[in-house]
Scaffold this motif. Sequence first.
Motif, PDB file in Angstrom:
ATOM      1  N   PRO A   1      40.609  41.441  43.097  1.00 40.86           N
ATOM      2  CA  PRO A   1      39.770  40.298  43.612  1.00 40.86           C
ATOM      3  C   PRO A   1      39.701  39.208  42.277  1.00 40.86           C
ATOM      4  N   PHE A   2      40.066  38.251  42.395  1.00 39.22           N
ATOM      5  CA  PHE A   2      39.738  37.130  41.512  1.00 39.22           C
ATOM      6  C   PHE A   2      40.849  37.383  40.116  1.00 39.22           C
ATOM      7  N   GLY A   3      41.985  38.034  40.665  1.00 46.37           N
ATOM      8  CA  GLY A   3      42.923  38.433  39.674  1.00 46.37           C
ATOM      9  C   GLY A   3      43.671  37.369  38.854  1.00 46.37           C
ATOM     10  N   ARG A   4      43.646  36.173  39.399  1.00 47.41           N
ATOM     11  CA  ARG A   4      44.415  34.939  38.623  1.00 47.41           C
ATOM     12  C   ARG A   4      43.643  34.742  37.488  1.00 47.41           C
ATOM     13  N   ALA A   5      42.164  34.665  37.423  1.00 50.84           N
ATOM     14  CA  ALA A   5      41.349  34.600  36.232  1.00 50.84           C
ATOM     15  C   ALA A   5      41.582  35.664  35.402  1.00 50.84           C
ATOM     16  N   VAL A   6      41.391  36.984  35.780  1.00 43.70           N
ATOM     17  CA  VAL A   6      41.673  38.033  34.824  1.00 43.70           C
ATOM     18  C   VAL A   6      42.949  37.839  34.195  1.00 43.70           C
TER      19      VAL A   6
ATOM     20  N   VAL B   1      47.059  50.498  14.651  1.00 43.37           N
ATOM     21  CA  VAL B   1      47.873  49.905  15.775  1.00 43.37           C
ATOM     22  C   VAL B   1      47.256  49.225  16.707  1.00 43.37           C
ATOM     23  N   LEU B   2      47.452  47.990  16.963  1.00 42.67           N
ATOM     24  CA  LEU B   2      46.546  47.322  18.196  1.00 42.67           C
ATOM     25  C   LEU B   2      47.329  47.484  19.616  1.00 42.67           C
ATOM     26  N   LEU B   3      46.760  47.352  20.645  1.00 41.44           N
ATOM     27  CA  LEU B   3      47.217  47.554  21.810  1.00 41.44           C
ATOM     28  C   LEU B   3      46.521  46.594  22.828  1.00 41.44           C
ATOM     29  N   SER B   4      47.357  45.826  23.568  1.00 44.05           N
ATOM     30  CA  SER B   4      46.833  45.414  24.976  1.00 44.05           C
ATOM     31  C   SER B   4      46.925  46.240  25.934  1.00 44.05           C
ATOM     32  N   GLY B   5      45.706  45.944  26.743  1.00 44.18           N
ATOM     33  CA  GLY B   5      45.815  46.930  27.921  1.00 44.18           C
ATOM     34  C   GLY B   5      46.858  46.192  29.030  1.00 44.18           C
ATOM     35  N   ALA B   6      47.069  47.199  29.736  1.00 44.09           N
ATOM     36  CA  ALA B   6      47.880  46.868  30.985  1.00 44.09           C
ATOM     37  C   ALA B   6      47.465  45.872  32.087  1.00 44.09           C
ATOM     38  N   ASP B   7      48.121  45.018  32.801  1.00 41.94           N
ATOM     39  CA  ASP B   7      47.736  43.837  33.537  1.00 41.94           C
ATOM     40  C   ASP B   7      47.514  44.317  34.755  1.00 41.94           C
ATOM     41  N   PRO B   8      46.254  44.401  35.296  1.00 47.83           N
ATOM     42  CA  PRO B   8      45.758  44.857  36.746  1.00 47.83           C
ATOM     43  C   PRO B   8      45.843  43.900  37.614  1.00 47.83           C
ATOM     44  N   SER B   9      45.867  42.417  37.345  1.00 45.81           N
ATOM     45  CA  SER B   9      45.376  41.384  37.833  1.00 45.81           C
ATOM     46  C   SER B   9      46.335  41.048  39.292  1.00 45.81           C
ATOM     47  N   ALA B  10      47.387  41.539  39.539  1.00 52.24           N
ATOM     48  CA  ALA B  10      48.292  41.445  40.685  1.00 52.24           C
ATOM     49  C   ALA B  10      47.143  41.970  41.858  1.00 52.24           C
ATOM     50  N   ARG B  11      46.638  42.881  41.704  1.00 51.31           N
ATOM     51  CA  ARG B  11      45.881  43.545  42.812  1.00 51.31           C
ATOM     52  C   ARG B  11      44.608  43.726  42.893  1.00 51.31           C
TER      53      ARG B  11
ATOM     54  N   GLU C   1      34.713  51.638  48.291  1.00 54.66           N
ATOM     55  CA  GLU C   1      34.694  52.953  47.337  1.00 54.66           C
ATOM     56  C   GLU C   1      34.936  52.430  45.951  1.00 54.66           C
ATOM     57  N   HIS C   2      35.460  51.201  45.686  1.00 56.81           N
ATOM     58  CA  HIS C   2      35.714  50.676  44.352  1.00 56.81           C
ATOM     59  C   HIS C   2      35.017  49.301  43.731  1.00 56.81           C
ATOM     60  N   VAL C   3      35.107  48.323  44.888  1.00 61.79           N
ATOM     61  CA  VAL C   3      34.656  46.981  44.534  1.00 61.79           C
ATOM     62  C   VAL C   3      32.975  46.946  44.537  1.00 61.79           C
ATOM     63  N   LEU C   4      32.592  47.507  45.717  1.00 62.81           N
ATOM     64  CA  LEU C   4      31.137  47.439  46.022  1.00 62.81           C
ATOM     65  C   LEU C   4      30.338  48.251  44.812  1.00 62.81           C
ATOM     66  N   PRO C   5      30.820  49.506  44.677  1.00 71.90           N
ATOM     67  CA  PRO C   5      30.086  50.103  43.534  1.00 71.90           C
ATOM     68  C   PRO C   5      29.947  49.396  42.150  1.00 71.90           C
ATOM     69  N   TRP C   6      31.107  48.814  41.768  1.00 73.16           N
ATOM     70  CA  TRP C   6      31.529  48.137  40.646  1.00 73.16           C
ATOM     71  C   TRP C   6      30.189  46.850  40.474  1.00 73.16           C
TER      72      TRP C   6
ATOM     73  N   ASP D   1      35.175  42.977  28.631  1.00 72.51           N
ATOM     74  CA  ASP D   1      34.823  41.653  28.468  1.00 72.51           C
ATOM     75  C   ASP D   1      35.551  40.374  29.414  1.00 72.51           C
ATOM     76  N   MET D   2      36.836  40.958  29.841  1.00 74.34           N
ATOM     77  CA  MET D   2      37.635  40.071  30.546  1.00 74.34           C
ATOM     78  C   MET D   2      37.141  40.252  32.093  1.00 74.34           C
ATOM     79  N   LEU D   3      36.295  41.179  32.507  1.00 72.13           N
ATOM     80  CA  LEU D   3      35.930  40.978  33.871  1.00 72.13           C
ATOM     81  C   LEU D   3      34.494  40.705  34.077  1.00 72.13           C
ATOM     82  N   ARG D   4      33.753  39.939  32.927  1.00 74.68           N
ATOM     83  CA  ARG D   4      32.617  39.349  32.947  1.00 74.68           C
ATOM     84  C   ARG D   4      32.667  37.918  33.438  1.00 74.68           C
ATOM     85  N   PRO D   5      31.607  37.021  33.795  1.00 79.23           N
ATOM     86  CA  PRO D   5      32.043  35.894  34.514  1.00 79.23           C
ATOM     87  C   PRO D   5      32.400  34.708  33.350  1.00 79.23           C
TER      88      PRO D   5
END
Length: 257
Positions: A125-130, A113-123, A218-223, A83-87
Motif C-alpha cells: 500500500p502506498f508503494g509509489r511513495a516508498v 560495505v554499504l547496501l541498499s535494501g530490496a525494493d518492496p514497493s510494487a506490492r 495479518e500484516h498491514v493492520l498489526p503494523w 524511516d521510509m515507511l514513516r509519513p
Amino acid sequence: MRYVAIGDSFTEGVGDELPDGSSRGWADRVAAGLAATGNDGVRYANLAIRGRLLEPIVTDQLDAALSLDPAPTLLTLNGGGNDMLRPRTDVDRLVALTAHAVRRCADAGVRLVLLSGADPSARLPFGRAVRQRGEALTARIAELAGAHGLDFVDVFHDSEIRHPAYWSPDRLHLNATGHQRVAELVLDALGEPTAARAVRPDSPETHRLLTELRYYREHVLPWIGRRLRGRSSGDGRTGKYVGWIPVPPGQPSRACT
C-alpha cells in the motif's frame, strides 16, 4: 576475518526463518560464504534489530560494533527502510547519518560495505511513495560510496529480486530465497567466487480478494496498530550475535546453515 553486520530486519534476517523460529538471513549466509573460501574461518557478529530507524543503527549499533574485541575488519551497513515507511522522510538527514558512519569506520580502519535494501514497493500500500523515497536515498548513498571509494551493493535496483518469488507473505521482507540472492550479491561485491542466481516460479502470483483481505488482516493492520501505539517490532530485542561467534573454514556454522 572478523565480520560484523548492523542494520534492521533486512540484516537481522527476518523472513528467512530456521525450523527453531530463529532468523538466518543474508548476513549469516555471507559469513558462511566467506568462511567456505578461507583457510582460517571467520568471526561473525550481527547486531541488527528489526524495526530500527537509521539513527540508532549508526549510533548505538555502530558504537557496539566498533567496540568489539578484537576489532572488526569488515562491516556491512544497511538502514533507512523503516524511516521510509514513516509519513515524513528527510533524505538529507539519512545521508548525513550514513556519512557519519563512513567517517567513523574510516577512522577505525574498518572496511565498510554499504547496501541498499530490496525494493518492496510494487506490492505495498502506498508503494509509489516508498519507491520514490527509496530511489532518492539509494542514489545519494551510491554517490556517497563512490566519493569514498566504498563497495556499494545496490539491491534496490536488482530487477530479479523484485519478483514475488523472493518475498515473504508480509510483502515487506524477503524470504529465504531472497536472502540467498542478497548474500550472493554481497559476496560478489567482496570478490568471492559466486554468482547471484535467478529463481523463476512455475506460476505467477495471483491477487484474489480473500488473499488480499488476509494480507491486510495479518500484516498491514498489526503494523498500523504498532505505529499508533508508538511501538516497534524490535522493542525489547537485542542483536542476535552481540559478540564474536566462530564460523569454521569450509563449513557453515550453526547460525548459517
